[in-house]
Scaffold this motif. Sequence first.
Motif, PDB file in Angstrom:
ATOM      1  N   LYS A  15       0.838  -1.198   0.000  1.00  0.00           N
ATOM      2  CA  LYS A  15       0.000   0.000   0.000  1.00  0.00           C
ATOM      3  C   LYS A  15       0.876   1.251   0.000  1.00  0.00           C
ATOM      4  O   LYS A  15       0.571   2.237  -0.665  1.00  0.00           O
ATOM      5  N   ILE A  18       2.199   1.931  -3.293  1.00  0.00           N
ATOM      6  CA  ILE A  18       1.069   2.155  -4.193  1.00  0.00           C
ATOM      7  C   ILE A  18       0.939   1.015  -5.208  1.00  0.00           C
ATOM      8  O   ILE A  18       0.578   1.221  -6.355  1.00  0.00           O
ATOM      9  N   LYS A  21      -4.213  -0.165  -4.357  1.00  0.00           N
ATOM     10  CA  LYS A  21      -4.967   1.075  -4.138  1.00  0.00           C
ATOM     11  C   LYS A  21      -6.148   0.795  -3.223  1.00  0.00           C
ATOM     12  O   LYS A  21      -6.751  -0.277  -3.283  1.00  0.00           O
ATOM     13  N   SER A  22      -6.489   1.777  -2.414  1.00  0.00           N
ATOM     14  CA  SER A  22      -7.735   1.656  -1.660  1.00  0.00           C
ATOM     15  C   SER A  22      -8.856   2.138  -2.583  1.00  0.00           C
ATOM     16  O   SER A  22      -8.615   2.839  -3.568  1.00  0.00           O
ATOM     17  N   ASN A  25      -9.054   5.829  -3.621  1.00  0.00           N
ATOM     18  CA  ASN A  25      -8.098   6.398  -4.568  1.00  0.00           C
ATOM     19  C   ASN A  25      -8.319   5.910  -5.991  1.00  0.00           C
ATOM     20  O   ASN A  25      -7.523   6.210  -6.870  1.00  0.00           O
ATOM     21  N   MET A  26      -9.360   5.158  -6.236  1.00  0.00           N
ATOM     22  CA  MET A  26      -9.626   4.624  -7.572  1.00  0.00           C
ATOM     23  C   MET A  26     -10.547   5.549  -8.345  1.00  0.00           C
ATOM     24  O   MET A  26     -11.316   6.313  -7.764  1.00  0.00           O
TER      25      MET A  26
END
Length: 122
Positions: A15, A18, A21-22, A25-26
């Motif tokens: 994470k 990167i 992605k959570s 953040n998409m």
Amino acid sequence: MPNEQKEHERYLKKKERILVKSIDNMTPREQNKTRRAWRKSQRARTKRIKDMNAMMTPPTIPNENRFQQNSRREAAQRNGRRKKLRDRAKAYRGILKLTTEEAIKGEIQEKKPKIKGEECDQ
């Protein structure tokens, strides 16, 4: 337990770099794709659990008495529903009758000639 901690640490490192992605953040398109995958995997998991439970439970033996009891129960429920509907319809008819009677009485009261002494309310 230690494996879960190691997995969690690996996830956190990914994470930070990167690589993962959570959902925040998409882009909307990525969010839809990810959520669709989640739903698909959840459906598969639910099906797997359901199949496992079906395999674990013993088969039921058909029983004629149970069938008769079910049919009696269903008949009783139908009769209960009918009675409930009949009672409800009767209540609505009664309400309608009362309201029409009150309306008629109101019209009669309006048409009656007033007595001189009733005009003054003290």
